[in-house]
Design a protein around this motif. Sequence first.
Motif, mmCIF file in Angstrom:
data_model
loop_
_atom_site.group_PDB
_atom_site.id
_atom_site.type_symbol
_atom_site.label_atom_id
_atom_site.label_comp_id
_atom_site.label_asym_id
_atom_site.label_seq_id
_atom_site.Cartn_x
_atom_site.Cartn_y
_atom_site.Cartn_z
ATOM 1 N N LEU A 55 0.817 -1.211 0.000
ATOM 2 C CA LEU A 55 0.000 0.000 0.000
ATOM 3 C C LEU A 55 0.852 1.264 0.000
ATOM 4 O O LEU A 55 0.465 2.278 -0.590
ATOM 5 N N LEU A 56 1.988 1.214 0.668
ATOM 6 C CA LEU A 56 2.836 2.403 0.769
ATOM 7 C C LEU A 56 3.728 2.608 -0.452
ATOM 8 O O LEU A 56 4.411 3.625 -0.543
ATOM 9 N N ASP A 57 3.724 1.664 -1.373
ATOM 10 C CA ASP A 57 4.345 1.869 -2.684
ATOM 11 C C ASP A 57 3.246 2.501 -3.539
ATOM 12 O O ASP A 57 2.575 1.842 -4.326
ATOM 13 N N PHE A 58 3.039 3.809 -3.332
ATOM 14 C CA PHE A 58 1.852 4.504 -3.820
ATOM 15 C C PHE A 58 1.592 4.318 -5.315
ATOM 16 O O PHE A 58 0.478 3.993 -5.717
ATOM 17 N N GLU A 59 2.597 4.521 -6.124
ATOM 18 C CA GLU A 59 2.395 4.448 -7.572
ATOM 19 C C GLU A 59 1.907 3.070 -8.003
ATOM 20 O O GLU A 59 0.918 2.938 -8.720
ATOM 21 N N THR A 60 2.586 2.049 -7.553
ATOM 22 C CA THR A 60 2.210 0.682 -7.910
ATOM 23 C C THR A 60 0.860 0.316 -7.306
ATOM 24 O O THR A 60 0.034 -0.337 -7.953
ATOM 25 N N ILE A 76 -12.730 -0.008 -6.617
ATOM 26 C CA ILE A 76 -11.937 -0.376 -5.447
ATOM 27 C C ILE A 76 -11.225 0.902 -5.021
ATOM 28 O O ILE A 76 -10.556 1.538 -5.841
ATOM 29 N N ASN A 77 -11.362 1.291 -3.767
ATOM 30 C CA ASN A 77 -10.715 2.505 -3.284
ATOM 31 C C ASN A 77 -9.905 2.174 -2.037
ATOM 32 O O ASN A 77 -10.464 1.970 -0.962
ATOM 33 N N LEU A 78 -8.601 2.132 -2.203
ATOM 34 C CA LEU A 78 -7.708 1.782 -1.116
ATOM 35 C C LEU A 78 -7.047 3.013 -0.483
ATOM 36 O O LEU A 78 -6.095 2.875 0.283
ATOM 37 N N ASP A 79 -7.569 4.201 -0.782
ATOM 38 C CA ASP A 79 -6.986 5.421 -0.225
ATOM 39 C C ASP A 79 -6.984 5.404 1.300
ATOM 40 O O ASP A 79 -5.993 5.751 1.933
ATOM 41 N N ARG A 80 -8.093 5.015 1.899
ATOM 42 C CA ARG A 80 -8.186 4.973 3.362
ATOM 43 C C ARG A 80 -7.199 3.952 3.928
ATOM 44 O O ARG A 80 -6.543 4.205 4.934
ATOM 45 N N ALA A 81 -7.073 2.814 3.281
ATOM 46 C CA ALA A 81 -6.119 1.793 3.739
ATOM 47 C C ALA A 81 -4.693 2.337 3.664
ATOM 48 O O ALA A 81 -3.878 2.083 4.564
ATOM 49 N N VAL A 93 -5.955 -1.047 8.837
ATOM 50 C CA VAL A 93 -5.654 -1.436 7.458
ATOM 51 C C VAL A 93 -6.376 -2.740 7.127
ATOM 52 O O VAL A 93 -7.025 -2.850 6.082
ATOM 53 N N MET A 94 -6.276 -3.701 8.025
ATOM 54 C CA MET A 94 -6.914 -4.998 7.781
ATOM 55 C C MET A 94 -8.428 -4.847 7.655
ATOM 56 O O MET A 94 -9.051 -5.447 6.778
ATOM 57 N N GLN A 95 -9.031 -4.023 8.508
ATOM 58 C CA GLN A 95 -10.480 -3.813 8.446
ATOM 59 C C GLN A 95 -10.880 -3.133 7.139
ATOM 60 O O GLN A 95 -11.883 -3.499 6.527
ATOM 61 N N GLU A 96 -10.094 -2.151 6.725
ATOM 62 C CA GLU A 96 -10.402 -1.438 5.483
ATOM 63 C C GLU A 96 -10.249 -2.360 4.268
ATOM 64 O O GLU A 96 -11.057 -2.315 3.347
#
Length: 174
Positions: A55-60, A76-81, A93-96
């Motif tokens: 998740l922290l490898d933002f571009e990928t 799919i929106n992983l911004d919150r995660a 993170v796991m809940q999101e």
Amino acid sequence: QAGVSPALVMKDLASNAEFFAQFAKDGGGNIIQAGIAARKLGLEMSAVAGISESLLDFETSIESQMEASLLLGRQINLDRARQLALAGDQEGVMQEILKQVGGEAEFNKMNVIQRKALAQSVGVNVEQLSRLVRNNTAGATGAAAGAAMGGGSNTQVGLLEQLVTVGTKTNKIF
């Protein structure tokens, strides 16, 4: 009390010391809670570490998210995660992630390419994703084993809670 073996959680913490050092807050309580949440879902701490790193490898991560959205035909929106991973809230993170991937019925309708894309978007493999959506068949087995341990399990949970409390009060990583 959480239905997981404290010994397994502590083993996960010990084998993921780098992850613990990077993300621990408040004496490591957040990481312990993430380890418990992961075990409930049938995953190991290394999977949580992989999810956070992915998740922290933002571009990928954003690219994988968009690809999964296209293949699934839903957003799919992983911004919150990503925000939670950056803040070190691994349990959040796991809940999101669970909110975004959907349930078992939806997962079972996906073809192999959709499953691979969704798994890649959250930083796990398809087998780990399957465990997430099944809501932990492996964790239920672990809970049954923990219940079979009887009082010993409660003692281990109590000791784990004491370690978290001491770590929080002294503000040190154990």
